[in-house]
Design a protein around this motif. Sequence first.
Motif, PDB file in Angstrom:
ATOM      1  N   VAL A 368      20.201   8.276 -15.866  1.00 21.39           N
ATOM      2  CA  VAL A 368      18.971   8.399 -15.078  1.00 21.39           C
ATOM      3  C   VAL A 368      18.802   7.198 -14.152  1.00 21.39           C
ATOM      4  O   VAL A 368      18.532   7.339 -12.952  1.00 21.39           O
ATOM      5  N   LEU A 369      18.959   5.982 -14.692  1.00 24.05           N
ATOM      6  CA  LEU A 369      18.784   4.775 -13.876  1.00 24.05           C
ATOM      7  C   LEU A 369      19.840   4.674 -12.783  1.00 24.05           C
ATOM      8  O   LEU A 369      19.585   4.123 -11.710  1.00 24.05           O
ATOM      9  N   ALA A 370      21.030   5.190 -13.057  1.00 26.59           N
ATOM     10  CA  ALA A 370      22.106   5.139 -12.065  1.00 26.59           C
ATOM     11  C   ALA A 370      21.969   6.215 -10.989  1.00 26.59           C
ATOM     12  O   ALA A 370      22.676   6.180  -9.982  1.00 26.59           O
ATOM     13  N   HIS A 371      21.072   7.160 -11.190  1.00 26.57           N
ATOM     14  CA  HIS A 371      20.977   8.311 -10.282  1.00 26.57           C
ATOM     15  C   HIS A 371      20.311   7.910  -8.960  1.00 26.57           C
ATOM     16  O   HIS A 371      19.350   7.143  -8.940  1.00 26.57           O
ATOM     17  N   ARG A 372      20.794   8.440  -7.876  1.00 28.65           N
ATOM     18  CA  ARG A 372      20.283   8.108  -6.531  1.00 28.65           C
ATOM     19  C   ARG A 372      18.803   8.457  -6.370  1.00 28.65           C
ATOM     20  O   ARG A 372      18.093   7.853  -5.555  1.00 28.65           O
ATOM     21  N   ALA A 373      18.291   9.446  -7.160  1.00 29.20           N
ATOM     22  CA  ALA A 373      16.897   9.875  -7.009  1.00 29.20           C
ATOM     23  C   ALA A 373      15.914   8.948  -7.707  1.00 29.20           C
ATOM     24  O   ALA A 373      14.705   9.011  -7.448  1.00 29.20           O
ATOM     25  N   THR A 374      16.389   8.081  -8.598  1.00 31.15           N
ATOM     26  CA  THR A 374      15.493   7.209  -9.368  1.00 31.15           C
ATOM     27  C   THR A 374      15.120   5.987  -8.537  1.00 31.15           C
ATOM     28  O   THR A 374      15.987   5.228  -8.112  1.00 31.15           O
ATOM     29  N   GLY A 375      13.809   5.805  -8.334  1.00 26.02           N
ATOM     30  CA  GLY A 375      13.344   4.695  -7.507  1.00 26.02           C
ATOM     31  C   GLY A 375      12.469   3.700  -8.232  1.00 26.02           C
ATOM     32  O   GLY A 375      12.088   2.676  -7.675  1.00 26.02           O
ATOM     33  N   GLY A 376      12.136   3.981  -9.494  1.00 33.34           N
ATOM     34  CA  GLY A 376      11.312   3.067 -10.266  1.00 33.34           C
ATOM     35  C   GLY A 376      11.442   3.372 -11.747  1.00 33.34           C
ATOM     36  O   GLY A 376      11.905   4.446 -12.135  1.00 33.34           O
ATOM     37  N   PHE A 377      11.047   2.423 -12.588  1.00 30.84           N
ATOM     38  CA  PHE A 377      11.193   2.557 -14.033  1.00 30.84           C
ATOM     39  C   PHE A 377       9.953   1.979 -14.696  1.00 30.84           C
ATOM     40  O   PHE A 377       9.707   0.775 -14.629  1.00 30.84           O
ATOM     41  N   LEU A 378       9.126   2.844 -15.298  1.00 32.64           N
ATOM     42  CA  LEU A 378       8.004   2.375 -16.102  1.00 32.64           C
ATOM     43  C   LEU A 378       8.548   2.149 -17.508  1.00 32.64           C
ATOM     44  O   LEU A 378       8.919   3.091 -18.201  1.00 32.64           O
ATOM     45  N   THR A 379       8.615   0.892 -17.913  1.00 32.10           N
ATOM     46  CA  THR A 379       9.373   0.517 -19.104  1.00 32.10           C
ATOM     47  C   THR A 379       8.574  -0.366 -20.054  1.00 32.10           C
ATOM     48  O   THR A 379       7.656  -1.086 -19.639  1.00 32.10           O
ATOM     49  N   HIS A 380       8.956  -0.314 -21.338  1.00 34.09           N
ATOM     50  CA  HIS A 380       8.360  -1.169 -22.361  1.00 34.09           C
ATOM     51  C   HIS A 380       8.878  -2.596 -22.287  1.00 34.09           C
ATOM     52  O   HIS A 380       8.416  -3.464 -23.035  1.00 34.09           O
ATOM     53  N   CYS A 381       9.838  -2.865 -21.422  1.00 30.82           N
ATOM     54  CA  CYS A 381      10.401  -4.209 -21.227  1.00 30.82           C
ATOM     55  C   CYS A 381      11.262  -4.672 -22.391  1.00 30.82           C
ATOM     56  O   CYS A 381      11.431  -5.881 -22.607  1.00 30.82           O
ATOM     57  N   GLY A 382      11.821  -3.730 -23.178  1.00 30.04           N
ATOM     58  CA  GLY A 382      12.894  -4.111 -24.082  1.00 30.04           C
ATOM     59  C   GLY A 382      14.037  -4.663 -23.244  1.00 30.04           C
ATOM     60  O   GLY A 382      14.308  -4.162 -22.144  1.00 30.04           O
ATOM     61  N   TRP A 383      14.707  -5.692 -23.723  1.00 29.42           N
ATOM     62  CA  TRP A 383      15.639  -6.421 -22.858  1.00 29.42           C
ATOM     63  C   TRP A 383      16.833  -5.572 -22.424  1.00 29.42           C
ATOM     64  O   TRP A 383      17.302  -5.696 -21.287  1.00 29.42           O
ATOM     65  N   ASN A 384      17.332  -4.697 -23.285  1.00 27.55           N
ATOM     66  CA  ASN A 384      18.416  -3.816 -22.849  1.00 27.55           C
ATOM     67  C   ASN A 384      17.977  -2.953 -21.676  1.00 27.55           C
ATOM     68  O   ASN A 384      18.714  -2.772 -20.710  1.00 27.55           O
ATOM     69  N   SER A 385      16.772  -2.387 -21.765  1.00 27.49           N
ATOM     70  CA  SER A 385      16.257  -1.555 -20.674  1.00 27.49           C
ATOM     71  C   SER A 385      16.080  -2.367 -19.392  1.00 27.49           C
ATOM     72  O   SER A 385      16.386  -1.897 -18.294  1.00 27.49           O
ATOM     73  N   VAL A 386      15.585  -3.598 -19.527  1.00 26.22           N
ATOM     74  CA  VAL A 386      15.429  -4.464 -18.358  1.00 26.22           C
ATOM     75  C   VAL A 386      16.773  -4.697 -17.681  1.00 26.22           C
ATOM     76  O   VAL A 386      16.911  -4.567 -16.452  1.00 26.22           O
ATOM     77  N   LEU A 387      17.784  -5.048 -18.473  1.00 23.32           N
ATOM     78  CA  LEU A 387      19.102  -5.315 -17.894  1.00 23.32           C
ATOM     79  C   LEU A 387      19.685  -4.067 -17.238  1.00 23.32           C
ATOM     80  O   LEU A 387      20.295  -4.150 -16.160  1.00 23.32           O
ATOM     81  N   GLU A 388      19.515  -2.917 -17.875  1.00 22.45           N
ATOM     82  CA  GLU A 388      20.013  -1.675 -17.283  1.00 22.45           C
ATOM     83  C   GLU A 388      19.327  -1.410 -15.942  1.00 22.45           C
ATOM     84  O   GLU A 388      19.964  -0.999 -14.969  1.00 22.45           O
ATOM     85  N   SER A 389      18.028  -1.658 -15.892  1.00 18.36           N
ATOM     86  CA  SER A 389      17.280  -1.463 -14.654  1.00 18.36           C
ATOM     87  C   SER A 389      17.801  -2.389 -13.553  1.00 18.36           C
ATOM     88  O   SER A 389      17.973  -1.971 -12.402  1.00 18.36           O
ATOM     89  N   LEU A 390      18.067  -3.638 -13.894  1.00 17.59           N
ATOM     90  CA  LEU A 390      18.556  -4.596 -12.908  1.00 17.59           C
ATOM     91  C   LEU A 390      19.975  -4.262 -12.449  1.00 17.59           C
ATOM     92  O   LEU A 390      20.286  -4.363 -11.252  1.00 17.59           O
ATOM     93  N   VAL A 391      20.827  -3.864 -13.375  1.00 20.42           N
ATOM     94  CA  VAL A 391      22.209  -3.524 -13.014  1.00 20.42           C
ATOM     95  C   VAL A 391      22.245  -2.366 -12.014  1.00 20.42           C
ATOM     96  O   VAL A 391      23.079  -2.339 -11.098  1.00 20.42           O
TER      97      VAL A 391
END
Length: 485
Positions: A368-391
Amino acid sequence: MENGNGPSSCCNGNGNSNGAPSPPHVAMLVTPGMGHLIPLAELAKLLASRHGATATLVTFASTASATQRAFLASLPPAVSSLALPPVDLSDLPRGAAIETLMSEECARSVPALTDILLRLRRTTRLVAFVADLFGADSFDAARAAGVARRYLFFPTNLHVLTLILHLPELDVSVPGEFRDLAEPLRLPGCVPIPGPDVLMPLQDKSNPSYKWMVHHGAKYREADAILVNSFDAVEPGPAKILRQPAPGRPAVFPIGPLIQADRGSSDGPCPCIEWLDRQPDRSVIFVSFGSGGALPTEQMRELALGLELSGQRFLWVVRSPSDEGAVNDNYYDAESKKDPFAYLPEGFVERTKDVGLVVPSWAPQIRVLAHRATGGFLTHCGWNSVLESLVYGVPMVAWPLYAEQRQNAVMLSEGVGAAIRVPESKGREKIAAAVREVMEGEGKGAAVRAKVAELQKAAAEGLREGGAAATALAEVVGTWTCGEN
């Protein structure tokens, strides 16, 4: 029980059946939680692919879930796994904190772990032992088994590491509760953290989890080095401080971002991805609270109405609410406990069917995060999720729940500027405003989007051969010379 890809056998750990030297072998202790297992497994895979090492992941009986078994079975032949025998935790009070459960399970597993490490010393060229953040007591097992090098792998960030390393002195110098501090907590190089946002297990000094964290802060200093799943650009302040040698503190090596590399694209059709395929580029906000998070009913309702009010396209992974337990109720089991759709506002799914997709329990987050249609991520800020979002270059709306997530949210929103935080009240209008801002805002939203694009580039550069993270890991591996065991 091994996953079938056992470590290479050799006579006294010095060679294989052809007489050639055996590869260096690393034993890694994984305390419970997929958020701990995944980055350690990625480290093991990196050691195998870039440095010719083999590894054994040692897991706890309490987390032998179907998800974990499937994950371990998918690892390459160079990475094997062993499970520690169960330990009795029945004497702990009902409702004991996760941090307490994990720490107790590790401490009580030291004898069994010592036996495993002695066996690995006989059958592999065991050059190092790695424990993750709640496993520092396992250094006693590694020392008893005669393992030459003992490392701590810290799967979260440099801000949290700095706090835990300072805990023994803060325990003495902060007289009351952190949540009651009149001023934010200021640590070397770190973004000031308001008291209520300090690491959750530190918020009640009478809780055993607090004493465990202080204990870990002292125990970390027994490591030969600390490997951290972060990178300089996202935390420049503490990165600069921790790079400087300090008496009594192990060397610190940021080696991240280590995230799950496989996007799971071979898993066949997925309704989430098929839906995203039909959406415009960067138009969808992905909403997920990680593998362990759930919201109270009222917040779940306000989030639904906030997403509707925002007018943005959304993909929401929804779970039944946490009213009867804690917000981390799903830590050991990510499945929704009840039908989550029954808790959504009446008519919500029907009203938003043209712009939103609500899925129960799980979505393939990396895809989902890698998909071209995804433009934002409402997240709990778990560190794995944060890193995935940044990558994958996805700006964030921060909605922290537990563990270190509130502290991460402060660092991301007030420090590096990679997220917009939802106000504490969690009202629908404020949720809608935060979502709109991160998706299309021309002020703070534009700055967040630009910063995330910059961090995405820095993360990729650090992991390349010769980059900062790759060089840091190579420096550690360079200490593994023949015959040190």
